[in-house]
Design an enzyme around this catalytic site. Structure first.
Site, short mmCIF file in Angstrom:
data_model
loop_
_atom_site.label_atom_id
_atom_site.label_comp_id
_atom_site.label_asym_id
_atom_site.label_seq_id
_atom_site.Cartn_x
_atom_site.Cartn_y
_atom_site.Cartn_z
N CYS A 194 67.45 -74.58 -55.05
CA CYS A 194 67.78 -73.21 -55.44
C CYS A 194 68.25 -72.40 -54.22
CB CYS A 194 66.57 -72.52 -56.07
SG CYS A 194 66.84 -70.77 -56.44
N CYS A 233 65.82 -69.29 -53.16
CA CYS A 233 64.51 -69.48 -52.56
C CYS A 233 64.65 -69.31 -51.04
CB CYS A 233 63.97 -70.87 -52.87
SG CYS A 233 63.44 -71.08 -54.60
N HIS A 264 59.91 -68.75 -56.98
CA HIS A 264 60.93 -69.27 -57.90
C HIS A 264 60.47 -69.24 -59.35
CE1 HIS A 264 64.41 -71.78 -59.04
NE2 HIS A 264 63.58 -72.37 -59.86
N ASN A 294 70.31 -60.10 -65.62
CA ASN A 294 70.50 -61.04 -66.71
C ASN A 294 69.34 -62.02 -66.63
OD1 ASN A 294 73.02 -59.91 -67.34
ND2 ASN A 294 74.07 -61.27 -65.93
N HIS A 331 66.04 -68.62 -60.51
CA HIS A 331 65.21 -67.76 -59.67
C HIS A 331 65.27 -66.32 -60.18
CE1 HIS A 331 63.23 -67.43 -55.64
NE2 HIS A 331 63.45 -66.14 -55.91
N HIS A 348 66.14 -62.84 -60.35
CA HIS A 348 67.07 -62.04 -59.57
C HIS A 348 67.91 -61.17 -60.49
CE1 HIS A 348 69.83 -65.16 -60.94
NE2 HIS A 348 70.84 -64.41 -60.54
N GLN A 392 71.61 -58.29 -60.20
CA GLN A 392 72.86 -58.09 -59.48
C GLN A 392 73.19 -56.59 -59.41
OE1 GLN A 392 76.09 -61.03 -60.38
NE2 GLN A 392 74.74 -61.65 -62.05
#
Length: 352
Positions: free
Chosen positions: A70, A73, A116, A156, A167, A169, A171
């Site tokens: 990933c 990470c 993660h 999302n 992971h 996250h 944007q």
């Protein structure tokens, strides 16, 4: 909050946001990366009047890597990632495969935690507050870029939404124009203001919802409700009680209460469809006033706009998704299978 800005091997900016003021961030990106080259281009649709980003370089972006590869990470030994340090609280960096770049805006990735296997809903209130601080700081910084007119922070969550990295996250998109969705709100805001002799449409909507049956939860400074004309099967709008145009306008009381209210809302989303169901896919989207001129929206100023977050899922029932088919995709007319009143009732039922 401590903020530390650095550069990745290819020149992209990376920013650490830490809870402790004594945290030192001096790790160097050891990857042999060349400078990134993007082909992002904004084209205007002459018939619809909206804009489309053409970004063919995104075809080569990372797609569902195994967990041990990933890129979000932290770096561990010789396993190098987008984050050079071996741990982090919250980190923001320029997207390696941006939809918008240069004169066409900017795209950033926000990693909520180094864990993660976590999710936003599993964060502590302190961690969620740090994410809010990062969103606010980036909104401020990006708004000063000459090519940026509107800043959009969003998450999302889930493969059904189209997420390609597991992971936790989100944007941030910094657009060089006012987005079509926001323009529609501003036109409605202007028309209502003129028709009512000055009444604010956002205030009127919030007042109506507070008096109705679709309120999901209330705090001293925040209100969450399913809107009267919800587009999605389960859709919640979260408003601060005091109208502000953007994240920068929130006072300390609202900022302090936000993590508690938002985390409870996310946890209820994960319980909508019952025990044993996979995590609910969702999109969480902050709506902020544009930073550019609003001259085309007669009589409307930035202060007339109301910051709010829209949270919705494309899952309509257990094991079934809401697809955007002919009416939605072809004509932008949504058909919702779940009555908003029933959706609000369900979200109240699953309170912790």
């Amino acid at each position: 909050m401590k903020k530390t800005s650095t550069r990745l091997a290819d020149g992209r900016e990376l920013i650490y946001y830490d809870l402790r003021d004594d945290t030192v961030r001096d790790a160097v990106d050891r990857r042999p990366l060349e400078r990134t080259h993007t082909t992002s281009e904004i084209r205007r649709d002459a018939l619809l009047g909206d804009q489309v980003a053409i970004a063919s370089h995104r075809q080569g972006r990372t797609y569902h890597p195994p967990a041990d590869q990933c890129p979000l990470c932290p770096t561990q030994g010789e396993r190098l990632s987008e984050i050079p340090d071996s741990s982090y609280d919250v980190v923001v960096f320029e997207n390696r495969f941006p939809s918008l770049a240069g004169d066409s805006g900017r795209c950033e990735v926000v990693c909520f935690t180094s864990d993660h296997d976590a999710s936003f809903a599993s964060l502590t209130e302190e961690q969620a507050g740090l994410v809010l601080d990062a969103w606010t700081d980036r909104t401020s910084e990006l708004s000063h870029l000459p090519s940026v007119e509107q800043v959009f922070c969003f998450e999302n969550r889930g493969e059904e939404i189209g997420v390609t990295l597991g992971h936790p996250h989100g944007q941030i998109y910094a657009y060089p124009f006012t987005t079509p969705r926001t323009a529609l709100m501003l036109r409605s805001l202007a028309a209502h203001k003129e028709a009512t002799g000055g009444e604010n449409l956002f205030d009127a909507v919030l007042e109506r919802e507070l008096a109705g049956e679709r309120v999901v939860l209330e705090g001293e400074h925040w209100v969450a409700f399913v809107p009267y004309a919800a587009h999605w099967p389960y859709e919640v709008h979260l408003y601060p009680r005091r109208r502000v145009p953007d994240l920068l306008g929130l006072d300390e009381a609202a900022r302090s209460e936000f993590p508690q209210v938002y985390l409870e809302l996310l946890r209820r989303f994960d319980r909508i469809f019952g025990e044993g169901e996979p995590p609910t896919p969702y999109i969480a989207a902050w709506h902020q006033a544009p930073f550019g001129t609003l001259e085309e929206f007669d009589g409307v100023t930035r202060d007339d706009f109301a910051l709010h977050l829209e949270l919705f899922t494309i899952r309509r029932t257990s094991g079934k998704l809401k697809f955007l088919a002919g009416s939605e995709s072809g004509m932008s007319v949504f058909i919702n299978d779940v009555p908003p009143e029933r959706a609000a009732e369900r979200l109240r039922e699953v309170a912790s």
